[in-house]
Write an enzyme that holds these catalytic residues in place. Structure first.
Site, PDB file in Angstrom:
ATOM      1  N   CYS A  28       0.754  -1.195  -0.010  1.00  0.00           N
ATOM      2  CA  CYS A  28       0.015   0.074   0.030  1.00  0.00           C
ATOM      3  C   CYS A  28       0.741   1.197   0.079  1.00  0.00           C
ATOM      4  CB  CYS A  28      -1.058  -0.090   1.296  1.00  0.00           C
ATOM      5  SG  CYS A  28      -1.928   1.536   1.614  1.00  0.00           S
TER       6      CYS A  28
ATOM      7  N   CYS B 266      -0.157   3.705   2.777  1.00  0.00           N
ATOM      8  CA  CYS B 266       0.454   3.170   4.160  1.00  0.00           C
ATOM      9  C   CYS B 266       1.985   3.784   4.309  1.00  0.00           C
ATOM     10  CB  CYS B 266       0.334   1.701   4.049  1.00  0.00           C
ATOM     11  SG  CYS B 266      -1.525   1.116   3.928  1.00  0.00           S
TER      12      CYS B 266
END
Length: 146
Positions: A69, A72
């Site tokens: 991600c 993230c």
């Protein structure tokens, strides 16, 4: 006198009773002598996470994330810096949703990053999407105060 906080040792998972007035005094585990606060988020598996939220008494700021991600990864330094701002009043943890799909399912995580504040074993607040350090700190404190 106020009730002590129960802190779970990040090294050995022992529950430690620490007076609230002493949280800022760099407390150490009574069992293994490790520092109870490290100034960085803890990466936990489901068993350790359940122990932390089931036994520990501090509010927990959780970052549900995954290695693949991009947002993230972009938020990771801000989350790590927020640990230095929020400890010892909070415990910050990271849950890898790829490694711990049962936790992601239990908490109905549909997008990542998802941040959650848990206290007393119950969810107080949830926010999806990356946040900067100041926003993380402000949001976590407001969530725990409500």
């Amino acid at each position: 006198m106020s009730e002590p906080e129960i802190l779970i040792c990040p090294a050995c998972d022992t529950a430690n009773r620490v007076p609230r007035a002493r949280l800022g005094d760099a407390p150490r585990c009574g069992h293994c002598k490790a520092a109870l606060f490290e100034g960085q988020p803890l990466a936990l598996d489901a068993r350790r996470f359940d122990r932390l939220i089931g036994t520990g008494t501090l509010p927990v700021l959780v970052d549900f994330w995954a290695e693949w991600c991009g947002p993230c990864k972009a938020m990771a330094p801000a989350f790590a810096a927020a640990a230095r701002d929020l400890e010892p009043g909070f415990r910050l943890v990271k849950i890898d949703t790829e490694a711990e799909p049962t936790l992601a399912h239990r908490y109905a995580i549909r997008s990542i990053p998802t941040l959650m504040v848990v206290s007393g074993g119950r969810e107080l607040a949830r926010q999806s999407g990356a946040m900067d350090r100041a926003s993380l700190v402000r949001w976590a404190r407001a969530a725990a105060a409500s």
